[in-house]
Write an enzyme that holds these catalytic residues in place. Sequence first.
Site, PDB file in Angstrom:
ATOM      1  N   THR A 131      13.534   2.577  -2.938  1.00 42.90           N
ATOM      2  CA  THR A 131      13.131   2.813  -1.553  1.00 42.90           C
ATOM      3  C   THR A 131      14.295   3.395  -0.754  1.00 42.90           C
ATOM      4  OG1 THR A 131      12.655   1.610   0.494  1.00 42.90           O
ATOM      5  CG2 THR A 131      13.652   0.336  -1.240  1.00 42.90           C
ATOM      6  N   ASP A 132      13.966   4.064   0.346  1.00 47.51           N
ATOM      7  CA  ASP A 132      15.036   4.566   1.218  1.00 47.51           C
ATOM      8  C   ASP A 132      15.742   3.423   1.959  1.00 47.51           C
ATOM      9  OD1 ASP A 132      12.905   3.909   2.907  1.00 47.51           O
ATOM     10  OD2 ASP A 132      13.081   5.705   4.168  1.00 47.51           O
ATOM     11  N   GLU A 133      15.124   2.226   1.933  1.00 49.52           N
ATOM     12  CA  GLU A 133      15.697   1.116   2.707  1.00 49.52           C
ATOM     13  C   GLU A 133      17.034   0.622   2.144  1.00 49.52           C
ATOM     14  OE1 GLU A 133      13.033  -1.860   4.172  1.00 49.52           O
ATOM     15  OE2 GLU A 133      11.305  -0.560   3.945  1.00 49.52           O
ATOM     16  N   TYR A 156      14.673  -7.870   0.977  1.00 49.13           N
ATOM     17  CA  TYR A 156      13.905  -6.882   0.197  1.00 49.13           C
ATOM     18  C   TYR A 156      14.804  -5.725  -0.233  1.00 49.13           C
ATOM     19  CZ  TYR A 156      10.994  -2.728  -0.585  1.00 49.13           C
ATOM     20  OH  TYR A 156      10.454  -1.570  -1.105  1.00 49.13           O
TER      21      TYR A 156
HETATM   22  P1  NAD Z   1       2.603  -3.554  -3.432  1.00 53.80           P
HETATM   23  O1  NAD Z   1       3.187  -4.820  -2.883  1.00 53.80           O
HETATM   24  O2  NAD Z   1       1.349  -3.024  -2.843  1.00 53.80           O
HETATM   25  O3  NAD Z   1       2.327  -3.728  -4.989  1.00 53.80           O
HETATM   26  C1  NAD Z   1       3.205  -4.386  -5.859  1.00 53.80           C
HETATM   27  C2  NAD Z   1       2.468  -4.699  -7.156  1.00 53.80           C
HETATM   28  O4  NAD Z   1       3.411  -5.342  -8.033  1.00 53.80           O
HETATM   29  C3  NAD Z   1       1.296  -5.661  -6.973  1.00 53.80           C
HETATM   30  O5  NAD Z   1       0.171  -5.191  -7.683  1.00 53.80           O
HETATM   31  C4  NAD Z   1       1.795  -6.963  -7.576  1.00 53.80           C
HETATM   32  O6  NAD Z   1       0.767  -7.772  -8.131  1.00 53.80           O
HETATM   33  C5  NAD Z   1       2.776  -6.459  -8.630  1.00 53.80           C
HETATM   34  N1  NAD Z   1       3.796  -7.461  -8.966  1.00 53.80           N
HETATM   35  C6  NAD Z   1       4.561  -8.159  -8.082  1.00 53.80           C
HETATM   36  N2  NAD Z   1       5.367  -9.006  -8.754  1.00 53.80           N
HETATM   37  C7  NAD Z   1       5.117  -8.802 -10.082  1.00 53.80           C
HETATM   38  C8  NAD Z   1       5.659  -9.373 -11.268  1.00 53.80           C
HETATM   39  N3  NAD Z   1       6.603 -10.331 -11.228  1.00 53.80           N
HETATM   40  N4  NAD Z   1       5.213  -8.931 -12.470  1.00 53.80           N
HETATM   41  C9  NAD Z   1       4.247  -7.958 -12.524  1.00 53.80           C
HETATM   42  N5  NAD Z   1       3.685  -7.416 -11.421  1.00 53.80           N
HETATM   43  C10 NAD Z   1       4.122  -7.833 -10.220  1.00 53.80           C
HETATM   44  O7  NAD Z   1       3.781  -2.499  -3.371  1.00 53.80           O
HETATM   45  P2  NAD Z   1       3.743  -0.932  -3.050  1.00 53.80           P
HETATM   46  O8  NAD Z   1       3.813  -0.729  -1.605  1.00 53.80           O
HETATM   47  O9  NAD Z   1       2.668  -0.315  -3.853  1.00 53.80           O
HETATM   48  O10 NAD Z   1       5.167  -0.497  -3.655  1.00 53.80           O
HETATM   49  C11 NAD Z   1       5.301  -0.167  -5.039  1.00 53.80           C
HETATM   50  C12 NAD Z   1       6.756   0.158  -5.314  1.00 53.80           C
HETATM   51  O11 NAD Z   1       7.175   1.247  -4.484  1.00 53.80           O
HETATM   52  C13 NAD Z   1       7.713  -0.989  -5.027  1.00 53.80           C
HETATM   53  O12 NAD Z   1       8.693  -0.981  -6.018  1.00 53.80           O
HETATM   54  C14 NAD Z   1       8.313  -0.629  -3.675  1.00 53.80           C
HETATM   55  O13 NAD Z   1       9.611  -1.162  -3.546  1.00 53.80           O
HETATM   56  C15 NAD Z   1       8.337   0.883  -3.753  1.00 53.80           C
HETATM   57  N6  NAD Z   1       8.262   1.582  -2.458  1.00 53.80           N
HETATM   58  C16 NAD Z   1       7.235   1.326  -1.586  1.00 53.80           C
HETATM   59  C17 NAD Z   1       7.167   2.034  -0.403  1.00 53.80           C
HETATM   60  C18 NAD Z   1       6.041   1.822   0.575  1.00 53.80           C
HETATM   61  O14 NAD Z   1       6.055   2.420   1.650  1.00 53.80           O
HETATM   62  N7  NAD Z   1       5.034   1.027   0.253  1.00 53.80           N
HETATM   63  C19 NAD Z   1       8.155   2.980  -0.079  1.00 53.80           C
HETATM   64  C20 NAD Z   1       9.193   3.211  -1.005  1.00 53.80           C
HETATM   65  C21 NAD Z   1       9.221   2.510  -2.182  1.00 53.80           C
END
Ligand code: NAD
Length: 352
Positions: A131-133, A156
């Site tokens: 993430t950019d964070e 996070y």
């Molecule tokens: P989300 O919270 O919607 O989904 C996360 C998924 O991971 C869920 O389906 C959950 O059940 C699964 N999960 C959590 N813990 C687990 C474990 N221990 N074992 C197996 N599965 C597990 O997240 P998202 O928003 O879809 O983000 C996905 C990725 O992208 C993350 O790595 C996040 O850091 C990154 N990201 C998200 C954003 C954003 O804006 N949402 C931006 C940049 C990066």
Amino acid sequence: MRKLLITGGAGFIGSHVVRRFVKQYPNDQIFNLDKLTYAGNLENLKDIDQSGNYHFIKGDITDTAFIQNLFETHQFDGVIHLAAESHVDRSISNPMEFVLTNVIGTVNLLEAAKKAWGSNIEGKRFYHISTDEVYGALGETGFFTETTPYDPHSPYSASKAAADHMARAYFKSVAVPVITTHCSNNYGPFQFPEKLIPLMIRKASRGEELPVYGDGGNVRDWIHVSDHCSALCAALFKGVPGSNYLIGGRCAKSNLEVVHEIIDIVKEMVPSPSRAVNRELVRFVEDRPGHDRRYEVDPTRIEKELGWRAKTSFREGLRDTVQWYFDHEEWIRGIEHKSYLGQRLGLRGILE
Ligand code: NAD
């Protein structure tokens, strides 16, 4: 035929990634590994879950023996690692979950990939989604770039930063072919309704007050999830192992601007709502502890080196997203029934 492991495929971004690969690469076998936490929802994949090249595995990436065994059984060619605890507010309340999944879970996957692939890394990829964070907060000017020093401010982002360092170390020390991308704020269908955009759509459409943190001036760069998916494909297929790429929509907006746009769209789409929908619904509430003021990424590198560019305009993407949430009231009700009712999280480091 490739065998791809996608972790976190039942979550918001993961479900879009799984759908894209299942549909676009019918000769590949797509394995979706997900623990199905509160954020994981198999309803997100209902339209493709009968496809012959799709396989769901329920499991936890923090379980070392299970992950080792999975890699020995399946001999994956690539890993797209999205599984994470992803909500900043929850990380303030419960940081250990974030350390376990985001750090330990990532190391388990890296270790399993190292053992499975050894020196046979031709055509293999370990794609780590960050993430950019991790770069902290910006002042009034400037952008994050690939060389900005890490400065995470929340549990996070600190856990994601730790995972990034481990991924880089596995590339440098034992040649696991790691690619890392850092994307800005995603929005679009299937986003869990605790995040800003779906939460505000849900509340606005019901004519409820819209709680905006602090003065609403915190700025984020927004990208539609479909653009993140196309960037992900570019990075996976054309990216250079050991490299990191920033992904962003070139669309910086304050939270208040976003909320105002949502109100305007909802107002237009529901001509005679049962309760008035207007900007007076905005209510400024106590800020998130340590709330980063501004994030903005400079995606020049991925644009120039990999030929990718975000295509969806914010207005058009937001309108489609509002429409999607209107059309999927049942999906939201399912989540409300199971786990989340739109309440405030992470205010004083405890679950409210
Ligand atoms: P989300 O919270 O919607 O989904 C996360 C998924 O991971 C869920 O389906 C959950 O059940 C699964 N999960 C959590 N813990 C687990 C474990 N221990 N074992 C197996 N599965 C597990 O997240 P998202 O928003 O879809 O983000 C996905 C990725 O992208 C993350 O790595 C996040 O850091 C990154 N990201 C998200 C954003 C954003 O804006 N949402 C931006 C940049 C990066």
